[in-house]
Design an enzyme around this catalytic site. Sequence first.
Site, mmCIF file in Angstrom:
data_model
loop_
_atom_site.group_PDB
_atom_site.id
_atom_site.type_symbol
_atom_site.label_atom_id
_atom_site.label_comp_id
_atom_site.label_asym_id
_atom_site.label_seq_id
_atom_site.Cartn_x
_atom_site.Cartn_y
_atom_site.Cartn_z
ATOM 1 N N ASP A 140 7.919 5.375 -0.084
ATOM 2 C CA ASP A 140 8.540 6.497 0.631
ATOM 3 C C ASP A 140 8.041 6.600 2.069
ATOM 4 O O ASP A 140 8.151 7.647 2.698
ATOM 5 C CB ASP A 140 8.277 7.814 -0.113
ATOM 6 C CG ASP A 140 6.787 8.147 -0.187
ATOM 7 O OD1 ASP A 140 5.964 7.299 0.229
ATOM 8 O OD2 ASP A 140 6.444 9.251 -0.649
ATOM 9 N N HIS A 175 0.827 -1.208 0.000
ATOM 10 C CA HIS A 175 0.000 0.000 0.000
ATOM 11 C C HIS A 175 0.865 1.264 0.000
ATOM 12 O O HIS A 175 0.466 2.291 -0.532
ATOM 13 C CB HIS A 175 -0.940 0.003 1.204
ATOM 14 C CG HIS A 175 -2.125 -0.900 1.021
ATOM 15 N ND1 HIS A 175 -3.374 -0.625 1.526
ATOM 16 C CD2 HIS A 175 -2.259 -2.089 0.369
ATOM 17 C CE1 HIS A 175 -4.219 -1.601 1.190
ATOM 18 N NE2 HIS A 175 -3.556 -2.506 0.503
ATOM 19 N N SER A 214 5.242 6.977 3.173
ATOM 20 C CA SER A 214 4.164 7.966 3.396
ATOM 21 C C SER A 214 2.973 7.324 4.097
ATOM 22 O O SER A 214 2.186 8.005 4.740
ATOM 23 C CB SER A 214 3.726 8.608 2.079
ATOM 24 O OG SER A 214 3.487 7.619 1.103
ATOM 25 N N THR A 247 -1.490 -15.411 0.381
ATOM 26 C CA THR A 247 -1.210 -16.760 0.897
ATOM 27 C C THR A 247 -0.963 -16.706 2.406
ATOM 28 O O THR A 247 -0.786 -17.737 3.065
ATOM 29 C CB THR A 247 -0.004 -17.415 0.177
ATOM 30 O OG1 THR A 247 0.221 -18.696 0.743
ATOM 31 C CG2 THR A 247 1.268 -16.620 0.318
ATOM 32 N N ASP A 250 -5.556 -17.844 3.321
ATOM 33 C CA ASP A 250 -5.263 -19.175 2.793
ATOM 34 C C ASP A 250 -5.592 -20.182 3.904
ATOM 35 O O ASP A 250 -4.763 -20.436 4.783
ATOM 36 C CB ASP A 250 -3.783 -19.255 2.397
ATOM 37 C CG ASP A 250 -3.333 -20.680 2.097
ATOM 38 O OD1 ASP A 250 -4.174 -21.618 2.151
ATOM 39 O OD2 ASP A 250 -2.137 -20.866 1.816
ATOM 40 N N ASP A 270 3.368 -19.957 0.547
ATOM 41 C CA ASP A 270 3.515 -21.056 -0.415
ATOM 42 C C ASP A 270 2.565 -20.799 -1.585
ATOM 43 O O ASP A 270 1.967 -19.726 -1.673
ATOM 44 C CB ASP A 270 3.225 -22.411 0.270
ATOM 45 C CG ASP A 270 1.866 -22.407 0.960
ATOM 46 O OD1 ASP A 270 0.993 -21.617 0.558
ATOM 47 O OD2 ASP A 270 1.682 -23.192 1.912
ATOM 48 N N PRO A 328 -6.462 -1.021 -5.778
ATOM 49 C CA PRO A 328 -7.727 -1.656 -6.115
ATOM 50 C C PRO A 328 -8.509 -2.071 -4.878
ATOM 51 O O PRO A 328 -7.934 -2.400 -3.839
ATOM 52 C CB PRO A 328 -7.295 -2.901 -6.898
ATOM 53 C CG PRO A 328 -5.871 -3.138 -6.528
ATOM 54 C CD PRO A 328 -5.297 -1.870 -6.024
#
Length: 337
Positions: free
Chosen positions: A77, A69, A79, A199, A251, A259, A167
Amino acid sequence: MASPFPFLLSLLLLLLASLSSLPDSSAHLTLDYYAKTCPKFDQIMQETTTSKQMSNPTTAAAALRVFFHDCMVDGCDASVLVASTSLSKAERDSDLNEALAGDAFDVVTRAKNALELACPGVVSCADILAVATRNLVKYVGGPFFKVRLGRKDGRESVASHVEINLPRANASMDQMIDMFTSKGLTVEELVALTGGGHTIGFTHCKEFSNRIFNFSSTSEVDPSLNPKFADRLRQMCANYHKNPAIAAFNDPLSPGTFDNLFFKNLLNGMGLLASDQILVADPRTKPLVELYARNQTVFFETFARAMEKTSVIGIKTGRHGEVRAQCDRFNTVRSQS
Ligand code: HEM
């Protein structure tokens, strides 16, 4: 005599191809950036990440998500680590970042405190986050990747920049591909990075509740979900409105291990997020899910390369950044729009 032109041209093309995978700004970074100025950097990072992960096993997933993110929004950086002030709402407080887990911020703070004692004012928070993430991914079984160093900390953090760069779980494949390719990441890398991210770690019920309750007028549950898996999720999330902290493992078969089971799960209708499930539905990504499910080595290699690329997205060097004294605030407070 044959002209040397074709030979020189192909040499030039080869050189360009080898450079094209990493952005120009990353040329300022080096693997041994702190060798003279902070010789204990690697050791302190190793000790801090290991002890934090041992006491809080959720740290690796927390850091990997925070790092992703950070890099996607105005570059790697740090932020995302900055706290909001009365004058400005920082990235961290955007809606999309509300569930970023505290362990990620804590491991960076611990490393920063130790590094400030050993070599004050030298190591950036952005480098700490990158190396912490690499060490933690390795610790939980993932591949090693090189992290070149010398990125500076950014001087701004703007909440409204988050939504346009990351997204959501209901994103379309076109939107996801646009977001990743705009950062120089390929579709192969999108799939490998997402599989690597998902995962390990957790997802809160609200992120997939529309797939297990009232999905459509004809089906209570998303038919692309494995029915037994959907039943388990419905039981687990039954009270999620009252208790929004309820979360499921990304997972379920190997929640704490990095994995390729995420891809096998997807092929069995066991992907939590709609954005995961479309990886198997879309013809551009389905063959990659199948490939990574079959071949963990290819997945690990692609993931490692993609993380190396991600780690230099939009980096700040020289006067374009600073080494923050504390990772959650700029050295000099500036007003932001
Ligand atoms: C492709 C689009 C992606 C979408 C839509 C997406 C979305 C999400 C969502 C909604 C969650 C659940 C958050 C929560 O409920 O707390 C999550 C968790 C997570 N994501 Fe992603 N993600 C994407 C790609 C990635 C990538 C590329 C990475 C890393 C390389 C990543 C790493 C993680 C990790 C590690 C978690 C678990 C965090 C934790 O347990 O603290 N994700 N993601």
